[in-house]
Design a protein around this motif. Structure first.
Motif, PDB file in Angstrom:
ATOM      1  N   THR A 120      21.370  41.174  22.052  1.00 52.06           N
ATOM      2  CA  THR A 120      21.935  43.148  21.817  1.00 52.06           C
ATOM      3  C   THR A 120      21.386  43.139  23.259  1.00 52.06           C
ATOM      4  OG1 THR A 120      22.268  43.290  19.258  1.00 52.06           O
ATOM      5  CG2 THR A 120      21.659  44.832  20.901  1.00 52.06           C
ATOM      6  N   HIS A 134      24.207  44.216  26.280  1.00 53.28           N
ATOM      7  CA  HIS A 134      24.360  45.637  27.328  1.00 53.28           C
ATOM      8  C   HIS A 134      23.944  45.664  28.368  1.00 53.28           C
ATOM      9  CE1 HIS A 134      25.511  47.832  23.804  1.00 53.28           C
ATOM     10  NE2 HIS A 134      24.932  47.049  23.130  1.00 53.28           N
ATOM     11  N   ALA A 144      24.723  45.173  13.684  1.00 53.80           N
ATOM     12  CA  ALA A 144      24.223  46.289  14.430  1.00 53.80           C
ATOM     13  C   ALA A 144      23.427  47.026  14.711  1.00 53.80           C
ATOM     14  CB  ALA A 144      25.973  46.525  14.621  1.00 53.80           C
ATOM     15  N   HIS A 183      21.768  47.393  17.985  1.00 52.75           N
ATOM     16  CA  HIS A 183      22.811  48.084  18.899  1.00 52.75           C
ATOM     17  C   HIS A 183      22.629  49.830  18.669  1.00 52.75           C
ATOM     18  CE1 HIS A 183      27.366  49.090  20.855  1.00 52.75           C
ATOM     19  NE2 HIS A 183      27.631  49.309  19.240  1.00 52.75           N
TER      20      HIS A 183
END
Length: 643
Positions: free
Chosen positions: A59, A63, A81, A84
């Motif tokens: 993650t 990003h 997620a 995230h």
């Protein structure tokens, strides 16, 4: 509980743009803090733990390399997620996960611009990502689309259908296979990382493209051997021949917990100007939290837990869960009948079939996240005289509707459908709500559909389904614990299409289908206190209906209510059709179906959801009185009571 973790770096980088401003050598520390924050948050809320812990470094790396939210990242399944969410501006709400008015336990478009696609069910990311990539090309928008697929989602055929399409289109799409269970080809340390960087880099890609263009000029009898030689040489070291055959450029496997390996590979593929690429990343479910690493199955989804000990909080109860009652009932039937077999689609523990597997390891079949295959596989066994039980959550059985119709019902095959998680499921929200099986199965000719009113009835329905060989039969039961009724030693075979009268009364009748019966009985007690004496009936069957019982209820009462844990088009619709078709609505009878509202309801507690739907005691009382033209306050006043 442990003190809240110290997260000085995460405190300054809770959005992707701030993360991308950090020096690369600080990202490992950020990942450590992110993992600690996630563990602490889920210990408070409960939820999916293991999968998210396994993608913390991935993650951070995604990003850091991609320009989100302009670039799209799709998480499949969405319960990966949580990290995230923390990194995309939702950290201040992360301790509201799966609670009413809080964050969803899955990705959700309405929740954040960083969630380009909702994913509560699995194996949809590559299809959705391909659609986004093609749309971006058509609109001339330069954009990277990344589909992160893992946690068993690659066992579903839809993922391969999408890959086949993407490869044929030569689409610009990046797929990350998060291999967090059993490695297809385990990473081999430094050599694997070096090879991944090499084959994803521009020099190798350029050489490969040049070689490809040269070999295309060779005579056909030389071209194919040359192409296969290059493919074999690279696959010998890296694996991935299957993905290459589907048209993807394969990179990996690489260690998904090593940022020094992840970052340069992601950077290379971001800058590549080629067709679809698959990066094979190997991660460990539960990474960084000892209890979750040691027992990945028990920490996949958790209740609230103690961070230090890992002990999960469990509410005390004297009643077994419906899932456990089903499992034990099926075991009892299987002991007496060697034809009984069980099929699950990657949910052995969720459906209770792990207990069945302990006793009958050769008679249970986990086919992976492949509900369509599960149903037709069960149909095949039924053709040979076996008695297959296909145990699938109501929400997941939706994925196999064509197979239920075409491969089972049209051929009158006796496949038994054990439908877990019927009705509202609470914290998992609308993606997992089992609201629709009565409607979609009730439309199929020859389907028998039952709903258990309590755990004793569930035992009877398992026995009934075992004995039924005249076509498909389904029975539904909810998530959670039973009502604590006394369980029979063995289930009794029920007469098909026959309900039961629980309480005989007059004026008003309440016809229950499923486990709302306990609330119906409580509502009847309240109505009795108000001077009414309702009849209570348990339908047991939606298809075929007990027409004789329902006709008598209609003829003997002024008001008939049906109560169910299902959507419009389900039990109440079947009752209404029978009443209307037989002229039973032409006289004094007023019929009111009570059902789950025709809307998607966000996550919350099951009790709150049913109260909001008017399917608890208070809602049923209110509906009964309003249908009679009364209200509770006026009736209390007439009786001289204040409460």
């Amino acid at each position: 509980m442990a003190d809240k973790p110290q997260t000085p770096l995460l405190d300054t980088a809770d959005t992707p743009d701030k993360l991308r401003a950090l020096p690369r050598d600080k990202l490992a520390q950020l990942a450590d803090e992110l993992r600690s924050e996630m563990i602490d948050a889920v210990s408070v809320t409960g939820g999916h733990l293991g999968a998210g812990l396994g993608v913390v470094e991935l993650t951070v790396a995604l990003h850091a390399i991609f320009d989100t939210p302009h670039d799209r990242i799709i998480w499949d399944v969405g319960h990966q997620a949580y990290p995230h969410k923390i990194l995309t501006g939702r950290r201040d709400r992360i301790r509201t996960l799966r609670q009413k008015d809080g964050l969803s336990g899955f990705t959700r478009r309405a929740e954040s611009k960083y969630d380009p696609f909702g994913a509560g069910h699995s194996s949809t990311s590559i299809s959705a990502g391909l659609g986004m990539a093609v749309a971006s090309d058509l609109k001339a928008i330069p954009r990277h689309v990344v589909a992160v697929i893992g946690d068993g989602a690659m066992s579903a055929g839809m993922a391969y259908e999408a890959m086949n399409n993407a490869g044929a289109m030569d689409a610009k799409l990046i797929v990350i296979l998060n291999d967090n269970d059993m490695s297809i080809a385990p990473p081999t340390g430094a050599l694997s990382a070096y090879l991944a960087r090499l084959v994803s880099g521009p020099v190798y890609r350029g050489m490969r493209e040049t070689a490809k263009s040269m070999t295309k000029k060779l005579p056909q009898f030389l071209y194919e051997p040359a192409r296969r030689t290059e493919e074999f040489a690279r696959s010998f070291f890296t694996g991935g021949t299957l993905f290459e055959e589907l048209g993807f450029y394969y990179v990996g496997p690489i260690d998904g917990h090593n940022l020094d390996h992840l970052l340069p590979v992601l950077e290379n593929v971001r800058d590549a100007d080629t067709g679809p690429i698959l990066i094979h990343v190997v991660t460990k479910k539960g990474k960084g939290y000892g209890p979750a690493e040691d027992a990945a199955d028990k920490y996949h989804g958790v209740s609230k837990f103690n961070v230090i000990t890992g002990a999960q909080a469990k509410a005390p109860s004297n009643a077994p869960s419906y899932t456990n009652v089903f499992a034990q009932s099926l075991i009892d039937e299987a002991r007496d009948d060697p034809r009984v077999v069980a099929v699950t689609a990657a949910m052995p523990s969720g459906t209770g079939l792990d207990k069945f597997a302990e006793i009958f390891p050769d008679r249970i079949f986990d086919v992976g996240i492949a509900e369509q295959h599960a149903v037709t596989f069960a149909a095949g066994m039924a053709t040979e005289g076996m008695r297959p039980f296909c145990a699938i959550y109501s929400t997941f059985l939706q994925r196999a509707y064509d197979q239920v119709v075409h491969d089972v019902a049209i051929q009158h095959l006796p496949v038994r459908f054990a439908i877990d998680r019927a009705g509202y499921v609470g914290a998992d929200g609308p993606t997992h709500a089992g609201n629709y099986d009565a409607a979609y199965l009730g439309a199929i000719p020859g389907m028998v559909h039952m709903a258990a009113a309590d755990e004793a009835e569930l035992r009877h329905m398992v026995a009934t389904a075992t004995a039924y060989d005249n076509g498909p039969i389904a029975f539904r039961y909810p998530r959670g614990e039973g009502s604590g009724v006394e369980l029979p030693q063995r289930g009794t075979i029920l007469p098909i299409g026959k309900g039961r009268i629980i309480q005989q009364g007059s004026t008003i009748a309440i016809l229950s289908y499923g486990t709302r019966l306990a609330e119906v009985i409580a509502a009847a007690e309240r109505l009795a206190a108000l001077g009414l004496n309702p009849t209570i009936a348990d339908a047991r069957f939606m298809k075929p209906l007990d027409e004789e019982m329902i006709a008598k209820l209609a003829q003997d009462n002024d008001v008939l209510l049906s109560v169910e844990e299902g959507s419009i088009g389900g039990f109440g619709s079947h009752v209404a059709t029978f009443l209307a078709s037989n002229g039973l609505l032409d006289g004094k009878l007023r019929f009111r179906p009570l059902m789950i509202p025709d809307t998607f309801v966000e996550h919350g507690s099951q009790a709150t959801m049913y109260a909001d739907a008017g399917l608890d005691r208070a809602g049923i009382v209110s509906s009964a009185l309003s249908t009679l033209g009364y209200d509770e306050a006026s009736m209390l006043a007439a009786l001289g009571k204040s409460h």
